[in-house]
Design a protein around this motif. Sequence first.
Motif, PDB file in Angstrom:
ATOM      1  N   VAL A 285     -68.614 -19.355  43.945  1.00 30.66           N
ATOM      2  CA  VAL A 285     -67.359 -18.729  43.536  1.00 30.66           C
ATOM      3  C   VAL A 285     -67.425 -17.203  43.614  1.00 30.66           C
ATOM      4  O   VAL A 285     -66.398 -16.532  43.650  1.00 30.66           O
ATOM      5  N   PHE A 286     -68.633 -16.654  43.649  1.00 33.88           N
ATOM      6  CA  PHE A 286     -68.807 -15.206  43.774  1.00 33.88           C
ATOM      7  C   PHE A 286     -68.840 -14.746  45.224  1.00 33.88           C
ATOM      8  O   PHE A 286     -68.952 -13.545  45.488  1.00 33.88           O
ATOM      9  N   MET A 287     -68.772 -15.664  46.170  1.00 35.13           N
ATOM     10  CA  MET A 287     -68.963 -15.328  47.573  1.00 35.13           C
ATOM     11  C   MET A 287     -68.014 -14.218  48.034  1.00 35.13           C
ATOM     12  O   MET A 287     -66.810 -14.284  47.806  1.00 35.13           O
ATOM     13  N   GLY A 288     -68.596 -13.186  48.617  1.00 39.48           N
ATOM     14  CA  GLY A 288     -67.811 -12.078  49.124  1.00 39.48           C
ATOM     15  C   GLY A 288     -67.574 -10.960  48.126  1.00 39.48           C
ATOM     16  O   GLY A 288     -66.924  -9.972  48.455  1.00 39.48           O
ATOM     17  N   THR A 289     -68.115 -11.092  46.908  1.00 40.46           N
ATOM     18  CA  THR A 289     -67.919 -10.059  45.889  1.00 40.46           C
ATOM     19  C   THR A 289     -69.204  -9.254  45.697  1.00 40.46           C
ATOM     20  O   THR A 289     -70.304  -9.804  45.701  1.00 40.46           O
ATOM     21  N   ASP A 290     -69.057  -7.945  45.506  1.00 42.20           N
ATOM     22  CA  ASP A 290     -70.227  -7.098  45.268  1.00 42.20           C
ATOM     23  C   ASP A 290     -70.902  -7.448  43.951  1.00 42.20           C
ATOM     24  O   ASP A 290     -72.129  -7.433  43.841  1.00 42.20           O
ATOM     25  N   LYS A 291     -70.106  -7.775  42.932  1.00 39.38           N
ATOM     26  CA  LYS A 291     -70.692  -8.052  41.620  1.00 39.38           C
ATOM     27  C   LYS A 291     -71.500  -9.348  41.618  1.00 39.38           C
ATOM     28  O   LYS A 291     -72.359  -9.551  40.755  1.00 39.38           O
ATOM     29  N   GLY A 292     -71.232 -10.215  42.611  1.00 37.88           N
ATOM     30  CA  GLY A 292     -71.964 -11.471  42.667  1.00 37.88           C
ATOM     31  C   GLY A 292     -73.062 -11.509  43.704  1.00 37.88           C
ATOM     32  O   GLY A 292     -73.802 -12.486  43.807  1.00 37.88           O
ATOM     33  N   ARG A 293     -73.216 -10.438  44.464  1.00 31.60           N
ATOM     34  CA  ARG A 293     -74.208 -10.417  45.546  1.00 31.60           C
ATOM     35  C   ARG A 293     -75.578 -10.034  45.003  1.00 31.60           C
ATOM     36  O   ARG A 293     -75.752  -9.022  44.341  1.00 31.60           O
ATOM     37  N   LEU A 294     -76.566 -10.891  45.304  1.00 31.62           N
ATOM     38  CA  LEU A 294     -77.934 -10.673  44.827  1.00 31.62           C
ATOM     39  C   LEU A 294     -78.802  -9.977  45.854  1.00 31.62           C
ATOM     40  O   LEU A 294     -79.830  -9.383  45.502  1.00 31.62           O
ATOM     41  N   GLY A 295     -78.437 -10.068  47.123  1.00 30.20           N
ATOM     42  CA  GLY A 295     -79.227  -9.469  48.193  1.00 30.20           C
ATOM     43  C   GLY A 295     -78.936 -10.164  49.503  1.00 30.20           C
ATOM     44  O   GLY A 295     -77.968 -10.929  49.615  1.00 30.20           O
ATOM     45  N   ASN A 296     -79.768  -9.902  50.504  1.00 26.51           N
ATOM     46  CA  ASN A 296     -79.611 -10.545  51.812  1.00 26.51           C
ATOM     47  C   ASN A 296     -80.954 -11.123  52.227  1.00 26.51           C
ATOM     48  O   ASN A 296     -81.959 -10.405  52.301  1.00 26.51           O
ATOM     49  N   ILE A 297     -80.975 -12.407  52.474  1.00 25.26           N
ATOM     50  CA  ILE A 297     -82.231 -13.105  52.720  1.00 25.26           C
ATOM     51  C   ILE A 297     -82.865 -12.711  54.050  1.00 25.26           C
ATOM     52  O   ILE A 297     -84.041 -12.993  54.294  1.00 25.26           O
ATOM     53  N   LYS A 298     -82.114 -12.038  54.911  1.00 24.14           N
ATOM     54  CA  LYS A 298     -82.681 -11.533  56.161  1.00 24.14           C
ATOM     55  C   LYS A 298     -83.443 -10.222  55.942  1.00 24.14           C
ATOM     56  O   LYS A 298     -84.183  -9.782  56.819  1.00 24.14           O
ATOM     57  N   LYS A 299     -83.244  -9.626  54.773  1.00 25.02           N
ATOM     58  CA  LYS A 299     -83.863  -8.338  54.488  1.00 25.02           C
ATOM     59  C   LYS A 299     -84.845  -8.389  53.317  1.00 25.02           C
ATOM     60  O   LYS A 299     -85.716  -7.529  53.201  1.00 25.02           O
TER      61      LYS A 299
END
Length: 376
Positions: A285-299
């Motif tokens: 449900v947080f998809m696409g929100t900055d407040k719900g983003r934990l990081g990027n698995i490619k990085k």
Amino acid sequence: MKYKKGKAKSPGRNPGIETLIISVTSRCNLDCVYCHNRPFFEKSGNQFRDLNIRDFERICLSYREYLLAEKIKKAEFCFTGGEPLLRGIAFYEKLLETEKKIFADEGIEVTNLLQTNGLLLDEKWADFILHRGIKTGISCDARSQDVSRPSRNGAGTLPALEEKLSILSEKEIEFGFLTVVSMFNKDFARENMDWMISRGPRSIAFIPCLDYAGAIDAGNYGKYLTDSFDAWLRHGHSGVRVRNFHFALLYFMGLKKPDLPCENAGECPCTINVNLDGNVYICDVFMGTDKGRLGNIKKESLLEMSKADKWAAIRDFSSSLPPECSGCEYLPLCNGGCLYRRLNDAKKDFLCEASKMLFARVKKFVREELFARAPF
């Protein structure tokens, strides 16, 4: 947005990742009125993209590293989309081979779940699901399906779904229903429960429509849940486990610490979403929100994310209580409610009253109806 810690209700801890929800494609064969994935996919440039096996291998390696570091022996993947069956059986064969290669020698038990609209099911898919031991969730709105989950050309999809469900029944494949409760089906709780139980699911779960077409309010959501509970009772409990009130039944029957669904556990993040672009979110449900983003698995790895300040801040916020919760009799069942639904000006779950309506109804049943029939 910064997460601010409130009054803690329990010692803070870092709950383990229980499930990875993985988007395997942005493509879909339906045009659901409340779809929250499609606007994000289109806005972010993920439209018509598929997950490749190399990226899935990276996810598995990162997940394994995390599990070994945390001494967790279970891994669960939930594959979603778009519509995950659009990827075809050959893709999932490669996917399962990748899992086996990465997890087989680590003593980690792996569980796989397909969350599908079911309309692409056939004999081959059924045999694959059965022989590979894949759990199956069917996204379905039952009697309101034709209105809220039409095909791309606007046609209703319920008759086609009924036909596909018969394949699962013939193969004796266990499955569960997942229904979105919205303003489109708010008045059909009893009809929907009757229809779903008649199809023989192992479980049923309801989730509220929050932000898109058909977003539901607490009063209507609470009524839907209580009406569903009453309909479930009329079926003699039916042997079907309903996630939304199963734990409440156990609690009022005397089990003080039943297993709680994630929205009531007060422990985030535990069910996280890995999107096609590699971004990792607290949950879908947080998809696409900055407040719900934990990081990027490619990085960065999942383990690195779990040690970061943001993860700790989310954990602390989710294990805290808004002032309104102090002294509430249902606190052991609610624990402050869903993190996503608390991130608003009210500072408490904006569907709080719906939960209270349901818990009160379940309590009344146990205390005044169930126990009253006891032969002692």
